[in-house]
Scaffold this motif. Structure first.
Motif, PDB file in Angstrom:
ATOM      1  N   MET A   1       0.855  -1.161   0.000  1.00  0.00           N
ATOM      2  CA  MET A   1       0.000   0.000   0.000  1.00  0.00           C
ATOM      3  C   MET A   1       0.904   1.227   0.000  1.00  0.00           C
ATOM      4  O   MET A   1       1.777   1.372   0.840  1.00  0.00           O
ATOM      5  CB  MET A   1      -0.881  -0.034   1.265  1.00  0.00           C
ATOM      6  CG  MET A   1      -1.980   0.931   1.251  1.00  0.00           C
ATOM      7  SD  MET A   1      -3.331   0.620   2.445  1.00  0.00           S
ATOM      8  CE  MET A   1      -2.575  -0.009   3.888  1.00  0.00           C
ATOM      9  N   SER A   2       0.700   2.094  -0.949  1.00  0.00           N
ATOM     10  CA  SER A   2       1.512   3.299  -1.031  1.00  0.00           C
ATOM     11  C   SER A   2       1.006   4.325  -0.034  1.00  0.00           C
ATOM     12  O   SER A   2      -0.103   4.225   0.502  1.00  0.00           O
ATOM     13  CB  SER A   2       1.495   3.865  -2.452  1.00  0.00           C
ATOM     14  OG  SER A   2       0.246   4.485  -2.699  1.00  0.00           O
ATOM     15  N   VAL A   9      -9.357  -1.488   6.157  1.00  0.00           N
ATOM     16  CA  VAL A   9      -9.202  -2.747   6.883  1.00  0.00           C
ATOM     17  C   VAL A   9      -9.035  -3.907   5.910  1.00  0.00           C
ATOM     18  O   VAL A   9      -8.268  -4.843   6.168  1.00  0.00           O
ATOM     19  CB  VAL A   9     -10.377  -2.975   7.875  1.00  0.00           C
ATOM     20  CG1 VAL A   9     -11.664  -3.288   7.157  1.00  0.00           C
ATOM     21  CG2 VAL A   9     -10.023  -4.073   8.860  1.00  0.00           C
ATOM     22  N   GLU A  10      -9.713  -3.884   4.767  1.00  0.00           N
ATOM     23  CA  GLU A  10      -9.612  -4.964   3.786  1.00  0.00           C
ATOM     24  C   GLU A  10      -8.183  -5.100   3.258  1.00  0.00           C
ATOM     25  O   GLU A  10      -7.654  -6.201   3.150  1.00  0.00           O
ATOM     26  CB  GLU A  10     -10.587  -4.747   2.622  1.00  0.00           C
ATOM     27  CG  GLU A  10     -12.048  -4.866   2.984  1.00  0.00           C
ATOM     28  CD  GLU A  10     -12.626  -3.598   3.621  1.00  0.00           C
ATOM     29  OE1 GLU A  10     -11.979  -2.519   3.571  1.00  0.00           O
ATOM     30  OE2 GLU A  10     -13.721  -3.706   4.210  1.00  0.00           O
ATOM     31  N   LYS A  11      -7.555  -3.962   2.920  1.00  0.00           N
ATOM     32  CA  LYS A  11      -6.172  -3.998   2.415  1.00  0.00           C
ATOM     33  C   LYS A  11      -5.211  -4.446   3.514  1.00  0.00           C
ATOM     34  O   LYS A  11      -4.284  -5.198   3.264  1.00  0.00           O
ATOM     35  CB  LYS A  11      -5.764  -2.636   1.864  1.00  0.00           C
ATOM     36  CG  LYS A  11      -6.446  -2.301   0.559  1.00  0.00           C
ATOM     37  CD  LYS A  11      -6.024  -0.940   0.068  1.00  0.00           C
ATOM     38  CE  LYS A  11      -6.801  -0.590  -1.202  1.00  0.00           C
ATOM     39  NZ  LYS A  11      -6.506   0.779  -1.634  1.00  0.00           N
ATOM     40  N   PHE A  12      -5.444  -3.968   4.721  1.00  0.00           N
ATOM     41  CA  PHE A  12      -4.601  -4.366   5.841  1.00  0.00           C
ATOM     42  C   PHE A  12      -4.684  -5.874   6.070  1.00  0.00           C
ATOM     43  O   PHE A  12      -3.671  -6.558   6.167  1.00  0.00           O
ATOM     44  CB  PHE A  12      -5.014  -3.606   7.102  1.00  0.00           C
ATOM     45  CG  PHE A  12      -4.250  -4.035   8.323  1.00  0.00           C
ATOM     46  CD1 PHE A  12      -2.934  -3.630   8.508  1.00  0.00           C
ATOM     47  CD2 PHE A  12      -4.842  -4.849   9.270  1.00  0.00           C
ATOM     48  CE1 PHE A  12      -2.221  -4.037   9.629  1.00  0.00           C
ATOM     49  CE2 PHE A  12      -4.140  -5.257  10.397  1.00  0.00           C
ATOM     50  CZ  PHE A  12      -2.817  -4.846  10.573  1.00  0.00           C
ATOM     51  N   VAL A  13      -5.893  -6.399   6.141  1.00  0.00           N
ATOM     52  CA  VAL A  13      -6.096  -7.829   6.398  1.00  0.00           C
ATOM     53  C   VAL A  13      -5.528  -8.666   5.253  1.00  0.00           C
ATOM     54  O   VAL A  13      -4.923  -9.713   5.487  1.00  0.00           O
ATOM     55  CB  VAL A  13      -7.591  -8.135   6.648  1.00  0.00           C
ATOM     56  CG1 VAL A  13      -7.857  -9.632   6.665  1.00  0.00           C
ATOM     57  CG2 VAL A  13      -8.041  -7.501   7.953  1.00  0.00           C
ATOM     58  N   ALA A  14      -5.690  -8.214   4.019  1.00  0.00           N
ATOM     59  CA  ALA A  14      -5.159  -8.952   2.868  1.00  0.00           C
ATOM     60  C   ALA A  14      -3.645  -9.096   2.938  1.00  0.00           C
ATOM     61  O   ALA A  14      -3.083 -10.065   2.423  1.00  0.00           O
ATOM     62  CB  ALA A  14      -5.566  -8.270   1.570  1.00  0.00           C
ATOM     63  N   GLY A  15      -2.979  -8.179   3.598  1.00  0.00           N
ATOM     64  CA  GLY A  15      -1.520  -8.239   3.717  1.00  0.00           C
ATOM     65  C   GLY A  15      -1.013  -9.015   4.914  1.00  0.00           C
ATOM     66  O   GLY A  15       0.192  -9.191   5.070  1.00  0.00           O
ATOM     67  N   LEU A  16      -1.900  -9.486   5.777  1.00  0.00           N
ATOM     68  CA  LEU A  16      -1.471 -10.239   6.959  1.00  0.00           C
ATOM     69  C   LEU A  16      -1.043 -11.651   6.571  1.00  0.00           C
ATOM     70  O   LEU A  16      -1.569 -12.248   5.627  1.00  0.00           O
ATOM     71  CB  LEU A  16      -2.613 -10.328   7.978  1.00  0.00           C
ATOM     72  CG  LEU A  16      -3.015  -9.024   8.655  1.00  0.00           C
ATOM     73  CD1 LEU A  16      -4.231  -9.258   9.556  1.00  0.00           C
ATOM     74  CD2 LEU A  16      -1.871  -8.437   9.460  1.00  0.00           C
ATOM     75  N   ASN A  17      -0.111 -12.197   7.342  1.00  0.00           N
ATOM     76  CA  ASN A  17       0.318 -13.583   7.137  1.00  0.00           C
ATOM     77  C   ASN A  17      -0.796 -14.549   7.509  1.00  0.00           C
ATOM     78  O   ASN A  17      -1.628 -14.257   8.354  1.00  0.00           O
ATOM     79  CB  ASN A  17       1.536 -13.895   8.009  1.00  0.00           C
ATOM     80  CG  ASN A  17       2.776 -13.200   7.525  1.00  0.00           C
ATOM     81  OD1 ASN A  17       2.953 -13.002   6.333  1.00  0.00           O
ATOM     82  ND2 ASN A  17       3.642 -12.833   8.449  1.00  0.00           N
TER      83      ASN A  17
END
Length: 164
Positions: A1-2, A9-17
């Motif tokens: 995410m730039s 929250v969707e982008k954050f969660v998508a990046g979680l391990n």
């Protein structure tokens, strides 16, 4: 995410391990032998249990697997082991749980029904015999679980090695 993209929250969660999880149950007999099961799909033996499904709690997994693999309906005891397993070869990292199943008799084991064809047999083995049948990290995890039973505690492990 730039830095210019808005936070969501969707982008954050998508990046979680994502971590693989599994849960097993430690059963013992009156001689402090552990119950092992012989899977139909691989050479190494296991304790009863299996992979945690999506949106499933580890304790629900352990209960479900007892029913699916052994035809058993039993309440679980306390959490004995939490084991962080490092990634290896094609397997991702994982968190493994072992719950206390209490004691069983040989009659209890003789009454087990291998309902889904996943398990060929089950029996009690002392820790030396268990080490011969289990992969080393699971053998260490089972030993840690036996320690937890004796000490009345929960044990933390990394790849089966006790750290606390």
């Amino acid at each position: 995410m730039s830095e210019t993209e808005p936070w969501s929250v969707e982008k954050f969660v998508a990046g979680l391990n994502r971590k693989r999880m599994a849960a097993g149950v430690l059963f013992r007999d009156d001689k402090d032998r552990v119950l092992l099961v012989e899977p139909s799909y691989k050479a190494e033996w296991e304790i009863p249990g299996g992979a945690v499904d999506e949106n499933e709690a580890p304790w629900a997994t352990a209960t479900r697997e007892l029913t699916e693999e052994l035809g058993m309906k039993r309440d679980l005891g306390r959490l004995l082991v939490v084991d962080y397993v490092f990634p290896r070869e094609s397997w991702p990292e994982a968190v493994m749980f072992i719950f206390d199943g209490g004691t069983l008799t040989q009659s209890d084991v003789d009454a087990v029904e291998f309902v889904d064809g996943e398990i060929l047999s089950a029996g009690f083995y002392d820790l030396d015999e268990a080490r011969e049948r289990l992969v080393p990290r699971l053998a260490r995890r089972v030993e840690a679980a036996m320690h937890a039973v004796r000490m009345g505690t929960t044990v933390l492990c990394e790849h089966g090695h006790r750290i606390a």
